[in-house]
Motif scaffolding. Sequence first.
Motif, PDB file in Angstrom:
ATOM      1  N   ASP A 137       0.732   4.693  -4.194  1.00 54.87           N
ATOM      2  CA  ASP A 137       1.449   5.096  -5.404  1.00 54.87           C
ATOM      3  C   ASP A 137       1.351   4.029  -6.494  1.00 54.87           C
ATOM      4  O   ASP A 137       1.352   4.359  -7.690  1.00 54.87           O
ATOM      5  N   SER A 154       4.665   2.602  -2.620  1.00 56.82           N
ATOM      6  CA  SER A 154       3.611   2.357  -1.639  1.00 56.82           C
ATOM      7  C   SER A 154       2.375   1.856  -2.371  1.00 56.82           C
ATOM      8  O   SER A 154       2.246   1.980  -3.593  1.00 56.82           O
ATOM      9  N   THR A 201       2.002  -9.200   1.947  1.00 55.69           N
ATOM     10  CA  THR A 201       1.714  -7.973   1.198  1.00 55.69           C
ATOM     11  C   THR A 201       1.214  -8.221  -0.216  1.00 55.69           C
ATOM     12  O   THR A 201       0.657  -7.307  -0.834  1.00 55.69           O
TER      13      THR A 201
END
Length: 290
Positions: free
Chosen positions: A226, A223, A250
Amino acid sequence: MTTDRELDRLVAAALDEDAPWGDLTSETLIPAEATAAAALVAREPGVLSGSDAFRTAFRLVEPAIAVEFRVRDGERFAAGQVLATVDGPARGVLTAERVGLNLVQRMSGIATLTAEYVAAVAGSHARIVDTRKTTPGLRSLERRAVRDGGGRNHRRSLSDAVMAKDNHLAVLTAGGLDLATALRQARDRLGHTVHLEVEVDRLDQIDAVLAGGADTIMLDNFSLADLAAGVERIAGRAIVEASGGVNLDTVAAIAATGVDVISVGALTHSVRSLDLGLDLDVHPAGAAAP
């Protein structure tokens, strides 16, 4: 880097696939003395790559064909722009046309997509790199296309660096050794110039991998939170690579976490070939070209 010998081999294989016993249509319908003039025209904007492969296709079919590019690999072009001209014996031009187009369209598609990813992470220090998810036989050309788009290359092959993924780590620690010790022992067996990369899928694996001497740690399918935590924990002691879940929507957020490298399989495994066309005029023997 693709050598001239390798380029000839790759393009010759494509030509053999497309015309294993010659071009029956051209040999039947086109007079041997006819000549042709053609223009490679962009139907959409993009970044050029694959000019050497395009040129080689025509040279291997008929050395008398002249190919002149007006745009260099790595340069942007607009829709409607003439990228190159082709002149020579018509049969040879028609025989080489499809292979030349296939290669330059695919490589330009890769370069164009790579440039989009590079632009998306502008302002960060993250590098966009390719993967081994390339078209079998075309890796050298596709890696060059990534560079033409402003990206960088990952390892070329399984022979170039050690990359330990989850299955490798499972085998490595099967004898009861802890991960750090197992990696250190593996590191000791490597030459001093060999790069060691280790993939992790949890934050709690990072300390052992660092202790094992990894040069690069790949944070796989982490993620965003993370990823940022992983960068903080590694703290410059290894190169940090992000992988998995990377797309144009992303990639900017991934770069903003502070990772050093973002590997993108989509650059080569799911790219769309760019729309380029070869507009051709065939001139009968004795006719003057316009």
